[in-house]
Design an enzyme around this catalytic site. Sequence first.
Site, PDB file in Angstrom:
ATOM      1  N   LYS A 118       0.871  -1.184   0.000  1.00 44.57           N
ATOM      2  CA  LYS A 118       0.000   0.000   0.000  1.00 44.57           C
ATOM      3  C   LYS A 118       0.897   1.219   0.000  1.00 44.57           C
ATOM      4  CE  LYS A 118      -4.526   0.762   0.279  1.00 44.57           C
ATOM      5  NZ  LYS A 118      -5.619  -0.140  -0.107  1.00 44.57           N
ATOM      6  N   ASP A 158      -7.036   4.261  -4.416  1.00 44.11           N
ATOM      7  CA  ASP A 158      -7.639   4.042  -3.104  1.00 44.11           C
ATOM      8  C   ASP A 158      -8.287   5.368  -2.713  1.00 44.11           C
ATOM      9  OD1 ASP A 158      -7.882   2.106  -0.748  1.00 44.11           O
ATOM     10  OD2 ASP A 158      -6.991   3.813   0.266  1.00 44.11           O
TER      11      ASP A 158
HETATM   12  P1  NAD Z   1     -13.127   7.766  -2.242  1.00 39.58           P
HETATM   13  O1  NAD Z   1     -12.071   8.779  -2.005  1.00 39.58           O
HETATM   14  O2  NAD Z   1     -13.631   7.567  -3.623  1.00 39.58           O
HETATM   15  O3  NAD Z   1     -14.395   8.064  -1.298  1.00 39.58           O
HETATM   16  C1  NAD Z   1     -14.238   8.219   0.085  1.00 39.58           C
HETATM   17  C2  NAD Z   1     -15.574   8.592   0.690  1.00 39.58           C
HETATM   18  O4  NAD Z   1     -15.415   8.653   2.113  1.00 39.58           O
HETATM   19  C3  NAD Z   1     -16.080   9.976   0.271  1.00 39.58           C
HETATM   20  O5  NAD Z   1     -17.479   9.940   0.094  1.00 39.58           O
HETATM   21  C4  NAD Z   1     -15.713  10.844   1.460  1.00 39.58           C
HETATM   22  O6  NAD Z   1     -16.560  11.980   1.595  1.00 39.58           O
HETATM   23  C5  NAD Z   1     -15.967   9.873   2.589  1.00 39.58           C
HETATM   24  N1  NAD Z   1     -15.294  10.295   3.817  1.00 39.58           N
HETATM   25  C6  NAD Z   1     -14.050  10.777   3.958  1.00 39.58           C
HETATM   26  N2  NAD Z   1     -13.824  11.113   5.237  1.00 39.58           N
HETATM   27  C7  NAD Z   1     -14.981  10.827   5.921  1.00 39.58           C
HETATM   28  C8  NAD Z   1     -15.363  10.949   7.262  1.00 39.58           C
HETATM   29  N3  NAD Z   1     -14.542  11.451   8.184  1.00 39.58           N
HETATM   30  N4  NAD Z   1     -16.623  10.554   7.609  1.00 39.58           N
HETATM   31  C9  NAD Z   1     -17.470  10.061   6.688  1.00 39.58           C
HETATM   32  N5  NAD Z   1     -17.144   9.923   5.387  1.00 39.58           N
HETATM   33  C10 NAD Z   1     -15.912  10.299   5.005  1.00 39.58           C
HETATM   34  O7  NAD Z   1     -12.524   6.410  -1.645  1.00 39.58           O
HETATM   35  P2  NAD Z   1     -12.911   4.915  -2.042  1.00 39.58           P
HETATM   36  O8  NAD Z   1     -11.984   4.485  -3.112  1.00 39.58           O
HETATM   37  O9  NAD Z   1     -14.367   4.799  -2.237  1.00 39.58           O
HETATM   38  O10 NAD Z   1     -12.462   4.132  -0.728  1.00 39.58           O
HETATM   39  C11 NAD Z   1     -13.324   4.019   0.405  1.00 39.58           C
HETATM   40  C12 NAD Z   1     -12.836   2.886   1.295  1.00 39.58           C
HETATM   41  O11 NAD Z   1     -12.835   1.664   0.549  1.00 39.58           O
HETATM   42  C13 NAD Z   1     -11.425   3.033   1.845  1.00 39.58           C
HETATM   43  O12 NAD Z   1     -11.345   2.437   3.111  1.00 39.58           O
HETATM   44  C14 NAD Z   1     -10.600   2.231   0.872  1.00 39.58           C
HETATM   45  O13 NAD Z   1      -9.371   1.789   1.418  1.00 39.58           O
HETATM   46  C15 NAD Z   1     -11.548   1.083   0.606  1.00 39.58           C
HETATM   47  N6  NAD Z   1     -11.278   0.349  -0.630  1.00 39.58           N
HETATM   48  C16 NAD Z   1     -11.265   0.987  -1.826  1.00 39.58           C
HETATM   49  C17 NAD Z   1     -11.027   0.257  -2.985  1.00 39.58           C
HETATM   50  C18 NAD Z   1     -11.071   0.882  -4.355  1.00 39.58           C
HETATM   51  O14 NAD Z   1     -11.033   0.140  -5.339  1.00 39.58           O
HETATM   52  N7  NAD Z   1     -11.189   2.189  -4.490  1.00 39.58           N
HETATM   53  C19 NAD Z   1     -10.781  -1.124  -2.895  1.00 39.58           C
HETATM   54  C20 NAD Z   1     -10.804  -1.747  -1.652  1.00 39.58           C
HETATM   55  C21 NAD Z   1     -11.059  -1.001  -0.516  1.00 39.58           C
END
Ligand code: NAD
Length: 433
Positions: A118, A158
Site C-alpha cells: 500500500k 484508493d
Molecule cells: P473515495 O475517495 O472515492 O471516497 C471516500 C468517501 O469517504 C467519500 O465519500 C468521502 O466523503 C468519505 N469520507 C471521507 N472522510 C470521511 C469521514 N470522516 N466521515 C465520513 N465519510 C468520510 O474512496 P474509495 O476508493 O471509495 O475508498 C473508500 C474505502 O474503501 C477506503 O477504506 C478504501 O481503502 C476502501 N477500498 C477501496 C477500494 C477501491 O477500489 N477504491 C478497494 C478496496 C477497498
Amino acid sequence: MTIPVRPEGSTMSDSGNSLFATALDQFNRGADLIDLSDDLRSILSQPKNEIIVNFPVRLNNGSYRVFRGYRIQHSNLLGPYKGGVRFHPMVDLDEVKALASWMTWKSALCDIPFGGAKGGISFDPNGLEPDELERVVRRFTHALGSNIGPDHDIPAPDLGSNSQSMVWMMDTYSNSMGATERQNVKRIVTGKTLETGGSPGREKATGQGVVFCLQHWADEVDFDLAGATVSIQGFGNVGSATARIMQVHGARVVAVSDHAGAVADEDGIDAFELTDWVRERGTVAGFPGGMWIEPDDFWAVPADIVIPAALENQITAGNAGQIQAKVIVEAANGPTTLQAEKILAQREIDVLPDILVNAGGVVVSYFEWLQNRSAQRWNLDDVDFKLRETLWKACDAVVDLRDELDVTSRRDAAYAVALRRLQVVYGQRGIFP
Ligand code: NAD
C-alpha cells in the site's frame, strides 16, 4: 506476542491501538486458529520493505511544498506486491503498514497471484488545483522510481485517488523507460481509465464485489436482498457503486453520510441522482432527495444492512450499540475497532470482513494486469462473471473453514483461509538462503 501501540497519530482506535496494532490483533487471531508457527508469525508481522519519500512540488503561487509519500511492501510470497495509493491528510506510516498487510491477506484469500502493498501521500487532494495535483502524482511516481514495477509492485487507486491519478502514474513511469519498453509497462498500475488500458468493470469492481459477497451471505442465511434497507457511510468510488448496484437489485438506500454531511429517507434515496449530485458538488450535503441529518445520527438510522465505505475506525464502542442492522459489510478497510467488534458479536450482528468483501477491487485489478500483459480487452460480462466466481469461491472457503474450526467470526475464518495458503507456500519454499 507483544502488539506495538502507537503513542500518537491519526488512526488510533477507541482502545488506544494504532491501526497496525489492530491489524496485528486480527492476524494473530487467525494465526492462532491454524497454529501458525512463531517463525512465520514474525515474518508476516512486519512488512518486508518500508519506503518513505519526501519530494518537492512547485505550487501555482510559485512556492515549493515538500510532500511525504509512502510505499509499504508487506509480502511478495505469492506474487508481485499489489495495493492502492491513498491521498489523505491522515496518511502515515502506521496506517499504510496496516493497509499493506490487509492486501496480502486479501490476495491470498482470493487465491490470486499477488502479494500485498500500500502507498499514500499525506495531503488533501481537494486542496490543490488540478495541475498541482498532477505534479504531485507524477513527482511521487518519479520519487518511487524502481521501487515499483509492472512485475514487482503495482499500485492502484484508493481513498482520495482515482483512475486519472493512475493514468498520470502510468504515463510518468513509462516515460522513464527506454523507447522500446514503453508499451510493455502499462500494467505498472491498475485502475486506469478504460481508454488508457483499464479494464471494463474496474471502476465499480469494489462495489460490485461487496454486492456479490452480500448475495452469498443472503443465500447462506436465507435473507432477501430485494426490499432490504441499506445505509452507507462514504459515497466515493466504493460507496456510490455499492449503492447503485444494491438499488438495481431492489434494495432501498435509507441513509448516506460522507465527510461533509448525511442524508436519510426511509422511502429510499435515489442512488443515481445522489451520484450526479456528488459528482458536481463533491459531497452528499445539501442533497434535496432526502432529509438532512446530523452525521452522528447516521449509525442509529434503522437499516438491515450497514455498509461503512469511508475511513477506518468508524464503528466504535461509542456507536456499535446504536446499530440496528442484521449485518455489517466492511467495504472500507478497517472500519470496525476491536472493541466495537466485540459489542457486535455480543449483539449477534454479523460482520462480513474487509479482506473478503472489498477484495473485488484487487481481483479486477488482477484481471486488468492480465489483459495488459497479453494486450487483450475482455468484455464486462466476462469480468463480472470471473469476479463473482472468484469471490464466491473465497466466501465458500471462509464459510467452510468457519464451520470446520467451529468459530463464529467470519473475520477469523477469513484470516485462517489466507494464512493457511501462505503457510503451505512457506512450507514448500522455505526462506532464502
Ligand atoms: P473515495 O475517495 O472515492 O471516497 C471516500 C468517501 O469517504 C467519500 O465519500 C468521502 O466523503 C468519505 N469520507 C471521507 N472522510 C470521511 C469521514 N470522516 N466521515 C465520513 N465519510 C468520510 O474512496 P474509495 O476508493 O471509495 O475508498 C473508500 C474505502 O474503501 C477506503 O477504506 C478504501 O481503502 C476502501 N477500498 C477501496 C477500494 C477501491 O477500489 N477504491 C478497494 C478496496 C477497498
